[in-house]
Design a protein around this motif. Structure first.
Motif, PDB file in Angstrom:
ATOM      1  N   LEU A   1      25.741   1.682  -2.158  1.00 18.90           N
ATOM      2  CA  LEU A   1      26.074   0.445  -1.641  1.00 18.90           C
ATOM      3  C   LEU A   1      26.166  -0.609  -3.035  1.00 18.90           C
ATOM      4  CD1 LEU A   1      23.766   0.113   1.191  1.00 18.90           C
ATOM      5  CD2 LEU A   1      26.151  -0.123   1.500  1.00 18.90           C
ATOM      6  N   GLN A   2      25.215  -0.532  -3.798  1.00 17.35           N
ATOM      7  CA  GLN A   2      25.413  -1.197  -5.058  1.00 17.35           C
ATOM      8  C   GLN A   2      26.937  -1.023  -5.531  1.00 17.35           C
ATOM      9  OE1 GLN A   2      22.640   0.123  -8.251  1.00 17.35           O
ATOM     10  NE2 GLN A   2      21.236  -1.320  -7.480  1.00 17.35           N
ATOM     11  N   PHE A   3      27.295   0.068  -5.836  1.00 21.19           N
ATOM     12  CA  PHE A   3      28.738   0.270  -6.480  1.00 21.19           C
ATOM     13  C   PHE A   3      29.759  -0.518  -5.789  1.00 21.19           C
ATOM     14  CE2 PHE A   3      32.577   2.726  -6.720  1.00 21.19           C
ATOM     15  CZ  PHE A   3      32.892   2.561  -7.797  1.00 21.19           C
ATOM     16  N   VAL A   4      29.593  -0.173  -4.258  1.00 19.84           N
ATOM     17  CA  VAL A   4      30.978  -0.558  -3.436  1.00 19.84           C
ATOM     18  C   VAL A   4      30.746  -2.070  -3.439  1.00 19.84           C
ATOM     19  CG1 VAL A   4      31.550  -0.745  -1.436  1.00 19.84           C
ATOM     20  CG2 VAL A   4      30.674   1.393  -2.065  1.00 19.84           C
ATOM     21  N   LEU A   5      29.465  -2.837  -3.300  1.00 19.24           N
ATOM     22  CA  LEU A   5      29.534  -4.162  -3.074  1.00 19.24           C
ATOM     23  C   LEU A   5      29.629  -4.766  -4.642  1.00 19.24           C
ATOM     24  CD1 LEU A   5      26.361  -4.850  -0.897  1.00 19.24           C
ATOM     25  CD2 LEU A   5      28.792  -5.288  -0.512  1.00 19.24           C
ATOM     26  N   ALA A   6      29.330  -4.127  -5.795  1.00 19.07           N
ATOM     27  CA  ALA A   6      29.646  -4.628  -7.229  1.00 19.07           C
ATOM     28  C   ALA A   6      30.910  -4.551  -7.728  1.00 19.07           C
ATOM     29  CB  ALA A   6      28.859  -3.949  -7.938  1.00 19.07           C
ATOM     30  N   LEU A   7      31.578  -3.579  -6.835  1.00 20.70           N
ATOM     31  CA  LEU A   7      33.223  -3.432  -7.131  1.00 20.70           C
ATOM     32  C   LEU A   7      33.956  -4.522  -6.500  1.00 20.70           C
ATOM     33  CD1 LEU A   7      35.268  -1.857  -8.560  1.00 20.70           C
ATOM     34  CD2 LEU A   7      35.482  -0.478  -6.661  1.00 20.70           C
ATOM     35  N   GLY A   8      33.661  -4.805  -5.264  1.00 14.93           N
ATOM     36  CA  GLY A   8      34.328  -5.873  -4.583  1.00 14.93           C
ATOM     37  C   GLY A   8      34.056  -7.132  -5.374  1.00 14.93           C
TER      38      GLY A   8
ATOM     39  N   GLY B   1      19.839  -4.913  -8.059  1.00 12.12           N
ATOM     40  CA  GLY B   1      20.725  -4.058  -9.064  1.00 12.12           C
ATOM     41  C   GLY B   1      21.932  -4.412  -9.003  1.00 12.12           C
ATOM     42  N   MET B   2      22.618  -5.050  -8.060  1.00 16.28           N
ATOM     43  CA  MET B   2      24.097  -5.371  -7.875  1.00 16.28           C
ATOM     44  C   MET B   2      24.580  -6.003  -9.049  1.00 16.28           C
ATOM     45  SD  MET B   2      25.860  -6.831  -4.430  1.00 16.28           S
ATOM     46  CE  MET B   2      26.738  -8.123  -5.344  1.00 16.28           C
ATOM     47  N   PRO B   3      23.809  -7.324  -9.677  1.00 15.65           N
ATOM     48  CA  PRO B   3      24.272  -7.982 -10.667  1.00 15.65           C
ATOM     49  C   PRO B   3      24.824  -7.253 -11.932  1.00 15.65           C
ATOM     50  CG  PRO B   3      22.204  -9.104  -9.795  1.00 15.65           C
ATOM     51  CD  PRO B   3      22.397  -7.676  -9.231  1.00 15.65           C
ATOM     52  N   GLN B   4      23.836  -6.376 -12.318  1.00 17.34           N
ATOM     53  CA  GLN B   4      24.185  -5.583 -13.526  1.00 17.34           C
ATOM     54  C   GLN B   4      25.328  -4.616 -13.203  1.00 17.34           C
ATOM     55  OE1 GLN B   4      20.717  -3.394 -14.614  1.00 17.34           O
ATOM     56  NE2 GLN B   4      21.421  -3.043 -16.879  1.00 17.34           N
ATOM     57  N   THR B   5      25.407  -3.958 -12.218  1.00 20.17           N
ATOM     58  CA  THR B   5      26.703  -3.247 -11.936  1.00 20.17           C
ATOM     59  C   THR B   5      27.946  -4.292 -12.011  1.00 20.17           C
ATOM     60  OG1 THR B   5      25.121  -1.812 -10.674  1.00 20.17           O
ATOM     61  CG2 THR B   5      27.354  -1.368 -10.348  1.00 20.17           C
ATOM     62  N   THR B   6      27.757  -5.128 -11.457  1.00 16.23           N
ATOM     63  CA  THR B   6      28.836  -6.014 -11.373  1.00 16.23           C
ATOM     64  C   THR B   6      29.170  -6.599 -12.747  1.00 16.23           C
ATOM     65  OG1 THR B   6      27.976  -6.803  -9.408  1.00 16.23           O
ATOM     66  CG2 THR B   6      29.904  -8.233 -10.275  1.00 16.23           C
ATOM     67  N   VAL B   7      28.560  -6.751 -13.599  1.00 21.08           N
ATOM     68  CA  VAL B   7      28.834  -7.468 -14.846  1.00 21.08           C
ATOM     69  C   VAL B   7      29.308  -6.136 -15.695  1.00 21.08           C
ATOM     70  CG1 VAL B   7      27.819  -8.086 -17.290  1.00 21.08           C
ATOM     71  CG2 VAL B   7      27.117  -9.203 -15.046  1.00 21.08           C
ATOM     72  N   VAL B   8      28.941  -5.187 -15.639  1.00 19.25           N
ATOM     73  CA  VAL B   8      29.389  -3.768 -16.290  1.00 19.25           C
ATOM     74  C   VAL B   8      30.866  -3.614 -15.758  1.00 19.25           C
ATOM     75  CG1 VAL B   8      29.297  -1.387 -16.483  1.00 19.25           C
ATOM     76  CG2 VAL B   8      27.391  -2.784 -16.684  1.00 19.25           C
TER      77      VAL B   8
ATOM     78  N   SER C   1      30.772  -9.159 -23.079  1.00 18.77           N
ATOM     79  CA  SER C   1      30.639  -8.600 -24.616  1.00 18.77           C
ATOM     80  C   SER C   1      29.278  -7.926 -24.614  1.00 18.77           C
ATOM     81  CB  SER C   1      30.896  -9.757 -25.538  1.00 18.77           C
ATOM     82  OG  SER C   1      29.837 -10.479 -25.396  1.00 18.77           O
ATOM     83  N   LEU C   2      28.427  -8.213 -24.028  1.00 22.01           N
ATOM     84  CA  LEU C   2      27.101  -7.581 -23.997  1.00 22.01           C
ATOM     85  C   LEU C   2      26.887  -6.375 -22.946  1.00 22.01           C
ATOM     86  CD1 LEU C   2      24.186 -10.000 -24.317  1.00 22.01           C
ATOM     87  CD2 LEU C   2      24.716  -8.293 -25.814  1.00 22.01           C
ATOM     88  N   ALA C   3      27.741  -6.131 -22.386  1.00 25.47           N
ATOM     89  CA  ALA C   3      28.159  -4.865 -21.322  1.00 25.47           C
ATOM     90  C   ALA C   3      27.570  -3.558 -21.796  1.00 25.47           C
ATOM     91  CB  ALA C   3      29.248  -5.095 -20.382  1.00 25.47           C
TER      92      ALA C   3
END
Lengths: 310, 279
Positions: free
Chosen positions: A100-107, A187-194, B272-274
């Motif tokens: 779920l984290q991945f799907v929502l973060a990708l969106g 956990g979504m924020p971090q996945t979203t940023v990446v 950039s910090l990713a």
């Protein structure tokens, strides 16, 4: 001492690699020692010892004799219904949250990668949960799920769906989904940023070329974007899975494993075994089993992804 | 993706974005609102989103009655000590890792990745036994020690990146001018490294400030508890009127990392910090 010996890095920069003098090596080790020593003493050694404890009957208390018991702990685990129950919940939790984290973060990442209004607000909001200590995230959602004073129940009341009001974290059927939702939120924020970083690395020309060739949005996403960010996706989903499987603080605050063990993640189970009942050896054995399972699942996942890539 | 989407496409995108904003934002609004609600509004049958008579009483109460003040001080102490120690210990090693290629460095970074796999429960029992043996169980010093070790791998990785960004030529020029190795470090490397040192210190401060599991297991005396542990214990106290101080305390516990993220926000969202999370 010669200057060259003092600055071997300069000499190496343009010349062929040459053997470092003994005093240099000593110097480097002296620089590394203050970091390596604590890591070895308080990270490597405990880990090795922890793995070993899983094969013993270690218990809490001073001066307790520890004896090697081989696979006895694992035989006991095999027949332990509570363990299997907790293991099943852990797997549901880790896979559910990660997917779920991945799907929502990708969106969200795809949206944030566009020129939309309120993008700035969304970017800030998308990072805030990441900045919160897990304990505070737990408290925050306890307030949202609160049966009397909670946001969620009040929302259902306002929209006239009083039938949906329930004690989210206390009910047997809703506790696990409710907890999973919190895991996703945290956990979504971090996945979203990446993922966003990955998306920004996709060359624009590829999209334009595909658009000229008449590819639809979906086709461009499927055939251009997705392959380009695949390495990032594999890396972040693997890490998310490991982190989720090993997570503790969030659910400890939300439900402490209840109601009736419905949210008893393996980490909570191991914590209780170790620090409530003092079964150190048994808890360590549980930890060992978890490592083996995580490695096995990751191996299967990574192998499939690799095969797809080829 | 980058072509001009149709009008319905755009509308759908805004609908989706609104959905995300509600999902991400409303729980935060609720925490804020609860923190400023007087007890009467907390226990009322149908709570409102915006408090009608906002009060700061909850903040006062959180600190006086629930002794979150002491816990916050404990957290501050432990986190500051961890931050300073982490930087001091990581500084020489990160310099060595950046400037000399050693096998040891590769092994150390490999360990960082590997250690992510292992659940805390495997580490915590031996660590607990070691600390008890040296008389550091149930002390702040023991906790600081663990936090330093825990933050070190990432701190090393971060700092050596900053060292790498300092051109080698600067150091060479200084030593050609007759500066000793130590002088080069003090006059050239450290001043240029200041932002990296601050970032590393902040990182280890925040990870200590937010940490829960080790603090829960290693410190048993209630007077020594850190803020997350004190808040978690506070959750156990039932009663709807208590939610106000709880929310207030939670807000305060979030402040340091919120400030940290605000400072880093631009770099975070630009990605950039990713790489940081992959470490």
């Amino acid at each position: 001492m010669t200057t060259v010996a003092e600055r071997p890095d300069v000499a190496r920069a343009d010349g062929p690699r040459r053997a470092r003098s003994r005093s240099d090596r000593l110097g480097i080790y002296l620089l590394l020692l203050p970091s390596l020593l604590p890591i070895v003493v308080l990270s490597v050694f405990p880990l090795v010892r922890g793995i070993y404890l899983g094969f013993t009957d270690a218990r809490a208390g001073r001066n307790v004799e520890i004896s090697f018991t081989g696979l006895a702990n694992y035989r006991e685990l095999l027949g332990d219904e509570l363990f299997w129950n907790s293991f099943k919940i852990g797997l549901l939790w880790a896979v559910g949250v990660t997917v779920l984290q991945f799907v929502l973060a990708l969106g969200l990442a795809l949206l944030l990668n566009q020129r939309l209004r309120f993008r700035g607000v969304a970017r800030v909001l998308a990072v805030v949960p990441w900045a919160m200590p897990p304990v505070v995230v737990g408290i925050l959602w306890k307030l949202v799920y609160h049966p009397d004073a909670g946001l969620l129940n009040e929302f259902f009341h306002r929209v006239g769906a009083d039938g949906l009001r329930t004690n989210w974290l206390g009910d047997f059927s809703t506790a696990l989904p409710a907890v999973i939702l919190v895991g996703v939120w945290a956990g979504m924020p971090q996945t979203t940023v990446v993922l966003l970083a990955g998306l920004q690395g996709v060359p624009r020309e590829l999209h334009e070329a595909a658009a000229v060739d008449g590819a639809s949005t979906w086709h461009r996403f499927r055939n251009v974007t997705l392959p380009a960010i695949a390495p990032v996706v594999v890396a972040i989903t693997s890490l998310d899975f490991i982190w989720n499987f090993n997570s503790f603080g969030l659910v400890y605050v939300l439900t402490a494993g209840g109601p009736g063990g419905k949210t008893m993640l393996p980490m909570l189970f191991a914590y209780e075994e170790a620090f409530r009942y003092g079964n150190y050896g048994y808890a360590a054995a549980l930890g060992n089993v978890m490592v083996v399972i995580i490695v096995a699942l990751l191996a299967v996942y990574l192998r499939r992804r690799l095969r797809e890539a080829n | 993706m980058f072509g001009k989407p149709s009008r319905t496409g755009r509308t759908l995108q805004y609908v989706a974005l609104t959905g995300y904003l509600i999902f991400l934002g409303f729980p935060l609004v609720w925490l804020l609102s609860t923190a400023f609600k007087p007890p009467r509004e907390l226990v009322q049958l149908h709570p409102t989103l915006i408090p009608s008579n906002p009060t700061v009483q909850n903040f006062v109460q959180a600190f006086t009655e629930q002794q979150l003040g002491r816990a916050a001080l404990n957290s501050l102490q432990v986190s500051l000590a961890s931050a300073v120690l982490t930087v001091l210990v990581a500084l020489p090693a990160s310099y060595a890792l950046a400037r000399f290629r050693t096998k040891l460095g590769t092994v150390a970074l490999g360990w960082v990745l590997l250690s992510q796999l292992f659940p805390f429960v495997l580490l915590i029992i031996p660590i607990f036994l070691i600390l008890r043996q040296v008389g550091l169980a149930n002390t702040h010093a023991g906790l600081v020690l663990i936090y330093v070790v825990w933050a070190l791998p990432f701190a090393l990785w971060m700092l050596q990146g900053f060292v790498r960004n300092i051109p080698r030529e600067l150091e060479e020029a200084a030593s050609v001018d007759g500066a000793s190795r130590l002088q080069v470090l003090r006059r050239v490397v450290f001043p240029l490294l200041a932002p990296g040192i601050v970032a590393t210190a902040l990182f280890s401060f925040i990870s200590a400030w937010n940490e829960f599991f080790f603090a829960l297991v290693l410190v048993k005396t209630p007077e020594l508890a850190t803020l997350p542990v004190a808040l978690a214990r506070f959750v156990g106290i039932e009663g709807t009127a208590r939610l106000g101080p709880l929310a207030a305390g939670s807000l305060l516990a979030t402040l340091p990392s919120l400030i940290f993220f605000a400072v880093m926000q631009r770099r975070l969202s630009s990605g950039s910090l990713a790489g940081a999370v992959k470490g």
